[in-house]
Write a protein that holds these residues in place. Structure first.
Motif, PDB file in Angstrom:
ATOM      1  N   LYS A  98      44.615  49.399  -1.757  1.00  0.00           N
ATOM      2  CA  LYS A  98      46.073  49.607  -1.714  1.00  0.00           C
ATOM      3  C   LYS A  98      46.713  48.658  -0.697  1.00  0.00           C
ATOM      4  O   LYS A  98      46.054  48.234   0.256  1.00  0.00           O
ATOM      5  CB  LYS A  98      46.375  51.056  -1.299  1.00  0.00           C
ATOM      6  N   PRO A  99      48.020  48.377  -0.866  1.00  0.00           N
ATOM      7  CA  PRO A  99      48.712  47.514   0.100  1.00  0.00           C
ATOM      8  C   PRO A  99      48.618  48.087   1.503  1.00  0.00           C
ATOM      9  O   PRO A  99      48.763  49.291   1.683  1.00  0.00           O
ATOM     10  CB  PRO A  99      50.166  47.529  -0.374  1.00  0.00           C
ATOM     11  N   GLY A 100      48.375  47.204   2.468  1.00  0.00           N
ATOM     12  CA  GLY A 100      48.303  47.662   3.861  1.00  0.00           C
ATOM     13  C   GLY A 100      46.923  48.153   4.259  1.00  0.00           C
ATOM     14  O   GLY A 100      46.587  48.197   5.431  1.00  0.00           O
ATOM     15  N   GLU A 101      46.112  48.538   3.275  1.00  0.00           N
ATOM     16  CA  GLU A 101      44.744  48.976   3.599  1.00  0.00           C
ATOM     17  C   GLU A 101      43.869  47.742   3.790  1.00  0.00           C
ATOM     18  O   GLU A 101      44.052  46.748   3.095  1.00  0.00           O
ATOM     19  CB  GLU A 101      44.136  49.760   2.435  1.00  0.00           C
ATOM     20  N   PRO A 102      42.921  47.812   4.721  1.00  0.00           N
ATOM     21  CA  PRO A 102      41.993  46.680   4.837  1.00  0.00           C
ATOM     22  C   PRO A 102      41.024  46.677   3.657  1.00  0.00           C
ATOM     23  O   PRO A 102      40.796  47.715   3.043  1.00  0.00           O
ATOM     24  CB  PRO A 102      41.245  46.977   6.139  1.00  0.00           C
ATOM     25  N   PHE A 103      40.467  45.505   3.346  1.00  0.00           N
ATOM     26  CA  PHE A 103      39.411  45.468   2.341  1.00  0.00           C
ATOM     27  C   PHE A 103      38.197  46.210   2.910  1.00  0.00           C
ATOM     28  O   PHE A 103      37.950  46.167   4.124  1.00  0.00           O
ATOM     29  CB  PHE A 103      39.035  44.018   2.017  1.00  0.00           C
ATOM     30  N   PRO A 104      37.427  46.892   2.071  1.00  0.00           N
ATOM     31  CA  PRO A 104      36.266  47.644   2.576  1.00  0.00           C
ATOM     32  C   PRO A 104      35.300  46.714   3.320  1.00  0.00           C
ATOM     33  O   PRO A 104      35.137  45.552   2.933  1.00  0.00           O
ATOM     34  CB  PRO A 104      35.616  48.191   1.303  1.00  0.00           C
ATOM     35  N   CYS A 154      32.803  44.668   1.470  1.00  0.00           N
ATOM     36  CA  CYS A 154      33.358  43.495   0.770  1.00  0.00           C
ATOM     37  C   CYS A 154      33.397  42.304   1.723  1.00  0.00           C
ATOM     38  O   CYS A 154      33.046  41.181   1.356  1.00  0.00           O
ATOM     39  CB  CYS A 154      34.789  43.748   0.312  1.00  0.00           C
ATOM     40  N   ILE A 155      33.872  42.595   2.940  1.00  0.00           N
ATOM     41  CA  ILE A 155      34.020  41.512   3.919  1.00  0.00           C
ATOM     42  C   ILE A 155      32.647  40.938   4.274  1.00  0.00           C
ATOM     43  O   ILE A 155      32.467  39.716   4.345  1.00  0.00           O
ATOM     44  CB  ILE A 155      34.777  42.026   5.160  1.00  0.00           C
ATOM     45  N   ALA A 156      31.660  41.819   4.436  1.00  0.00           N
ATOM     46  CA  ALA A 156      30.313  41.359   4.783  1.00  0.00           C
ATOM     47  C   ALA A 156      29.731  40.495   3.660  1.00  0.00           C
ATOM     48  O   ALA A 156      29.136  39.431   3.908  1.00  0.00           O
ATOM     49  CB  ALA A 156      29.394  42.562   5.047  1.00  0.00           C
ATOM     50  N   ALA A 157      29.947  40.938   2.411  1.00  0.00           N
ATOM     51  CA  ALA A 157      29.400  40.189   1.272  1.00  0.00           C
ATOM     52  C   ALA A 157      30.077  38.828   1.170  1.00  0.00           C
ATOM     53  O   ALA A 157      29.434  37.813   0.864  1.00  0.00           O
ATOM     54  CB  ALA A 157      29.594  40.989  -0.014  1.00  0.00           C
ATOM     55  N   MET A 158      31.378  38.832   1.423  1.00  0.00           N
ATOM     56  CA  MET A 158      32.136  37.589   1.353  1.00  0.00           C
ATOM     57  C   MET A 158      31.669  36.618   2.440  1.00  0.00           C
ATOM     58  O   MET A 158      31.511  35.412   2.194  1.00  0.00           O
ATOM     59  CB  MET A 158      33.620  37.927   1.531  1.00  0.00           C
ATOM     60  N   ASP A 159      31.442  37.142   3.640  1.00  0.00           N
ATOM     61  CA  ASP A 159      30.979  36.291   4.751  1.00  0.00           C
ATOM     62  C   ASP A 159      29.630  35.661   4.419  1.00  0.00           C
ATOM     63  O   ASP A 159      29.388  34.480   4.706  1.00  0.00           O
ATOM     64  CB  ASP A 159      30.864  37.113   6.046  1.00  0.00           C
ATOM     65  N   ALA A 160      28.744  36.461   3.829  1.00  0.00           N
ATOM     66  CA  ALA A 160      27.413  35.938   3.490  1.00  0.00           C
ATOM     67  C   ALA A 160      27.524  34.830   2.426  1.00  0.00           C
ATOM     68  O   ALA A 160      26.857  33.794   2.513  1.00  0.00           O
ATOM     69  CB  ALA A 160      26.515  37.073   2.977  1.00  0.00           C
ATOM     70  N   GLU A 217      25.727  39.790  -4.873  1.00  0.00           N
ATOM     71  CA  GLU A 217      26.156  40.917  -4.045  1.00  0.00           C
ATOM     72  C   GLU A 217      27.672  40.832  -3.835  1.00  0.00           C
ATOM     73  O   GLU A 217      28.396  41.833  -3.932  1.00  0.00           O
ATOM     74  CB  GLU A 217      25.405  40.929  -2.710  1.00  0.00           C
ATOM     75  N   MET A 218      28.148  39.634  -3.562  1.00  0.00           N
ATOM     76  CA  MET A 218      29.594  39.449  -3.426  1.00  0.00           C
ATOM     77  C   MET A 218      30.305  39.843  -4.724  1.00  0.00           C
ATOM     78  O   MET A 218      31.326  40.522  -4.708  1.00  0.00           O
ATOM     79  CB  MET A 218      29.882  37.990  -3.079  1.00  0.00           C
ATOM     80  N   HIS A 219      29.713  39.446  -5.838  1.00  0.00           N
ATOM     81  CA  HIS A 219      30.321  39.742  -7.136  1.00  0.00           C
ATOM     82  C   HIS A 219      30.391  41.253  -7.386  1.00  0.00           C
ATOM     83  O   HIS A 219      31.362  41.760  -7.937  1.00  0.00           O
ATOM     84  CB  HIS A 219      29.501  39.056  -8.230  1.00  0.00           C
ATOM     85  N   ARG A 220      29.360  41.954  -6.925  1.00  0.00           N
ATOM     86  CA  ARG A 220      29.364  43.410  -7.099  1.00  0.00           C
ATOM     87  C   ARG A 220      30.458  44.060  -6.251  1.00  0.00           C
ATOM     88  O   ARG A 220      30.993  45.098  -6.604  1.00  0.00           O
ATOM     89  CB  ARG A 220      27.990  43.995  -6.716  1.00  0.00           C
ATOM     90  N   GLN A 221      30.772  43.431  -5.112  1.00  0.00           N
ATOM     91  CA  GLN A 221      31.759  44.027  -4.199  1.00  0.00           C
ATOM     92  C   GLN A 221      33.204  43.693  -4.586  1.00  0.00           C
ATOM     93  O   GLN A 221      34.122  44.444  -4.270  1.00  0.00           O
ATOM     94  CB  GLN A 221      31.501  43.541  -2.762  1.00  0.00           C
ATOM     95  N   ILE A 222      33.399  42.560  -5.235  1.00  0.00           N
ATOM     96  CA  ILE A 222      34.761  42.085  -5.511  1.00  0.00           C
ATOM     97  C   ILE A 222      35.658  43.109  -6.238  1.00  0.00           C
ATOM     98  O   ILE A 222      36.830  43.242  -5.886  1.00  0.00           O
ATOM     99  CB  ILE A 222      34.720  40.740  -6.302  1.00  0.00           C
ATOM    100  N   PRO A 223      35.138  43.833  -7.263  1.00  0.00           N
ATOM    101  CA  PRO A 223      36.049  44.768  -7.945  1.00  0.00           C
ATOM    102  C   PRO A 223      36.736  45.740  -6.990  1.00  0.00           C
ATOM    103  O   PRO A 223      37.870  46.134  -7.212  1.00  0.00           O
ATOM    104  CB  PRO A 223      35.135  45.502  -8.927  1.00  0.00           C
ATOM    105  N   PHE A 252      47.397  40.814  -4.192  1.00  0.00           N
ATOM    106  CA  PHE A 252      47.165  39.806  -5.219  1.00  0.00           C
ATOM    107  C   PHE A 252      46.181  38.731  -4.737  1.00  0.00           C
ATOM    108  O   PHE A 252      45.760  37.870  -5.497  1.00  0.00           O
ATOM    109  CB  PHE A 252      48.474  39.142  -5.653  1.00  0.00           C
ATOM    110  N   ASP A 253      45.860  38.783  -3.445  1.00  0.00           N
ATOM    111  CA  ASP A 253      44.899  37.852  -2.866  1.00  0.00           C
ATOM    112  C   ASP A 253      43.506  38.414  -3.119  1.00  0.00           C
ATOM    113  O   ASP A 253      42.910  39.050  -2.279  1.00  0.00           O
ATOM    114  CB  ASP A 253      45.187  37.723  -1.363  1.00  0.00           C
ATOM    115  N   LYS A 254      42.994  38.163  -4.328  1.00  0.00           N
ATOM    116  CA  LYS A 254      41.780  38.855  -4.769  1.00  0.00           C
ATOM    117  C   LYS A 254      40.540  38.455  -3.989  1.00  0.00           C
ATOM    118  O   LYS A 254      39.609  39.199  -3.861  1.00  0.00           O
ATOM    119  CB  LYS A 254      41.500  38.545  -6.239  1.00  0.00           C
TER     120      LYS A 254
END
Lengths: 121, 412
Positions: B184-190, B193-199, B172-178, B82-84
Motif C-alpha cells: 500500500k502507499p506509504g508502507e515500506p516494501f517487505p 523483498c529488499i533483501a532479495a533485491m539487494d542480493a 528468489e528476487m522474482h518470487r518476492q517481486i509480486p 508504481f515503482d515496481k
C-alpha cells in the motif's frame, strides 16, 4: 489485382492519392491508395489492411514493417537513417532492396511504387 | 498535476472493482469480455482513481499516443507504488530520447540475427529440462518444471550466461517481486523483498565487472560493448536494463508458456493437427497468446499528460491509465467469437507484447522460446497430456498477472 475499393477510399481523404502496388506473402497484388502525410507503413497496414505487424507503431524500433522495394524505386526514396540501417542489418532476410515502411513518408511522387512484404521474422 | 479527486468523475463510470483480488484473476474469462465491450471506466485504488481501458481500439489509441500519455511516473503522493522494482529505472518507465537511445543500444541483442545464433543452444538447454522431467518419472507439474523455467534456460543461462547459483539469486528476487505490487502507499516494501533485491543487485554488478574483464557471446557483454564504444550506457543504465530484461522475461514467459501449454494441451484435437503439420506452430502459439490469458488483465500504468476524452470517458492530467491487454483479446469487434479457441484463426496484432514505442523488446525471444518448448515437448513425448482432461487452471501472480499456479501433466 485486388482492393480497388481502397483506392477510392484513399482518394476521399483529399488531394492526389498516390497508388502503391504491394505484393503480399502469398504473391497476391494489392493496389493501395497512399495517405499523403502519413508513413507508407500506415498506408499498408491501415489503408490496405495488409499483414504488417508494425509493432512499435512507427518509431523505428522493431523492424516489423520490412518491405522489399522494386529496384527502380530505391533511389527515388529518402535515404535511410542510421537507425533504419542498424535495424535492417540485424534482420535475417534483409537485402539491398530492404526498407522499413514506417520510415518512408507518403508523397504524391510515390504514385506507382511497387513493393513486396518481407517474411515475418 | 495533482491526484484527481474521485468526486470530479462521472459516478456512473466508477466501478467497485479490486484489481488485486484473486476473484478477479480467477474469473477473468467472464469479466474481461465485458471490459472489452464498454468505454473506459474508473476504479478507485487506495482513494485515487485509475482508468481501465478494455476495448481494442481505445487501447491502441493509448499505446500509440505519445503526446497525451507518458510512461514516466508522476511524482505524486501515493504514486511510489508504481515503482515496481524499487528504484530500478526500466525501459518501460522512460519516454522520448532517453528511451530511444537505450532501446537502440539493446535492440541488436534481441534481433532476428542474434536470436538465430542462439537457436541450437536454446534447443539443447530446453532438452535438458525435458531430460530432468523424464528422469523423475511420468508425472510432472508443467508450470514448475517447464513453463516457469524455460526462460531460465534460454535467456538467463544461454543469453546472459548466469550460473545455476546466480540464477537462484535472481529467482528468489522474482518470487518476492509480486509482494511489492500489493504494498500500500506509504508502507515500506517487505524486508524480504529488499533483501532479495539487494542480493540480485550485488550479483548483477559482479557479472558486469566479470564480463568487462572477459567479454563473451552474451547479452551483458554486448551491452558493455555498446557502452564502451560510445560511452552510451552508464553503469546504472547497464545494471537497470540487465535487471529489467531478466525480471520481465521471467514473469512474461512463465505466464506465456503456461498459457501456451494450457491452450494446446487443453485442446487435444487441435494439438494433433499441429503435430501433423508443424507449419501451424506459429499461428497456434499466437492463438494461445490471444485466448489463454497470457497478456494479463491490466498492464503497468501510463499517465495522462493533459485533460481529454477517450472513447467517451473523461481523463484528467496525471491519472494512471491501465490497458487490459487480455480484454482487448476478447474484443469481439476485433476477434469474432473471441472465447472460441481456434488455431486456424491466425490472429493478428494481439496486444500481448503491447504496441507502440514500448512494445516488448523481447517478443522474438519469447516466441522463439515458446516455439522450441512446444515442438520439443510434443516431438519427444507425443503422448504427453494433461493428467486431468477436465483440468481448470487456478490463477496466481502479481496484480495484473494471470499466472497458472500448477498444471499436472503426464509424459506418456
Amino acid at each position: 489485382v485486388t482492393a480497388a475499393a481502397h483506392v477510392e477510399d484513399g482518394a476521399a481523404h483529399g488531394g492526389v492519392a498516390p497508388v502503391v502496388t504491394a505484393t503480399d506473402r502469398d504473391g497476391r497484388q494489392h493496389r493501395v491508395a497512399g495517405l499523403v502525410g502519413k508513413s507508407l507503413m500506415v498506408t499498408l497496414k491501415y489503408e490496405g489492411g495488409l499483414d504488417v505487424a508494425a509493432d512499435c507503431g512507427g518509431n523505428c524500433f522493431c523492424a516489423t514493417c520490412h518491405v522489399y522495394v522494386a529496384d527502380e524505386w530505391l533511389e527515388r526514396l529518402p535515404v535511410q537513417s542510421e537507425e533504419e540501417l542498424e535495424l535492417l542489418d540485424e534482420l535475417v532476410h534483409s537485402t539491398p532492396s530492404s526498407r522499413l515502411a514506417c520510415q518512408i513518408p507518403v508523397v504524391a511522387e510515390l504514385d506507382g511504387l511497387s513493393l513486396t512484404l518481407a517474411p515475418r521474422e | 498535476v495533482t491526484t484527481v479527486a474521485p468526486d470530479r468523475l462521472d459516478p456512473a463510470k466508477i466501478e467497485d472493482i479490486d484489481l488485486a483480488s484473486l476473484e478477479l484473476k480467477q474469473n477473468f474469462r467472464t469479466v474481461l469480455p465485458e471490459w472489452a465491450s464498454r468505454p473506459p471506466f474508473y476504479v478507485i485504488v487506495d482513494g485515487a482513481p485509475q482508468v481501465i481501458v478494455g476495448r481494442y481500439d481505445d487501447a491502441r489509441e493509448v499505446f500509440l499516443d505519445k503526446e497525451r500519455f507518458t510512461n514516466v511516473v508522476p511524482r505524486l503522493p501515493g504514486f511510489e507504488k508504481f515503482d515496481k522494482f524499487m528504484g530500478v529505472q526500466t525501459l518501460a518507465q522512460m519516454d522520448g530520447e532517453m528511451h530511444a537511445r537505450i532501446r537502440r543500444l539493446m535492440n541488436p541483442a534481441f534481433s532476428p540475427k542474434s536470436l538465430a545464433s542462439f537457436e541450437e543452444q536454446f534447443t539443447a538447454s530446453i532438452d535438458e529440462l525435458l531430460d530432468g522431467i523424464e528422469a523423475d518419472g511420468n508425472e510432472f507439474d508443467a508450470m514448475a518444471r517447464y513453463a516457469s523455467v524455460l526462460i531460465h534456460r534460454t535467456l538467463m543461462a544461454e543469453m546472459v550466461g548466469l550460473t545455476p547459483e546466480q540464477r537462484e539469486i535472481f529467482l528468489e528476487m522474482h518470487r518476492q517481486i509480486p509482494k511489492t505490487t500489493y504494498t500500500k502507499p506509504g508502507e515500506p516494501f517487505p524486508p524480504e523483498c529488499i533483501a532479495a533485491m539487494d542480493a540480485a543487485t550485488a550479483m548483477i554488478n559482479a557479472i558486469i565487472e566479470e564480463r568487462r574483464a572477459n567479454p563473451g557471446h552474451d547479452l551483458v557483454s554486448a551491452l558493455i560493448q555498446a557502452r564502451d564504444e560510445g560511452d552510451k550506457l552508464t553503469d546504472k543504465e547497464l545494471f537497470d536494463q540487465t535487471f529489467t530484461v531478466c525480471a520481465a522475461a521471467l514473469a512474461g514467459t512463465t505466464t506465456g508458456a503456461g498459457a501456451m501449454l494450457w491452450g494446446m494441451y487443453g485442446h487435444p484435437d487441435q494439438l494433433e493437427e499441429v503435430k501433423r503439420d508443424r507449419s501451424l506452430v506459429p499461428q497456434a502459439i499466437e492463438e494461445c497468446l490471444r485466448w489463454a490469458g497470457t497478456a494479463g488483465y491490466v498492464t503497468f500504468a501510463r499517465f495522462a499528460t493533459t485533460d481529454f476524452e477517450l472513447g467517451g470517458t473523461a481523463i484528467y492530467a496525471g491519472m494512471p491509465v491501465r490497458i487490459s491487454p487480455q480484454a482487448t483479446s476478447f474484443d469481439a469487434t476485433r476477434y469474432p467469437d473471441p472465447q472460441r479457441f481456434d488455431i486456424h484463426r491466425d490472429p493478428k496484432d494481439v496486444m500481448v507484447f503491447g504496441l507502440g514505442a514500448h512494445h516488448c523488446i523481447g517478443h522474438r525471444l519469447a516466441r522463439q522460446t515458446l516455439r522450441i518448448a512446444l515442438e520439443r515437448l510434443f516431438g519427444r513425448f507425443p503422448d504427453a497430456h494433461l493428467a486431468d482432461p477436465n483440468f481448470q487452471p487456478n490463477y496466481v501472480g502479481a496484480v495484473g498477472e494471470l499466472r497458472i499456479e500448477s498444471m499436472p501433466m503426464h509424459l506418456r
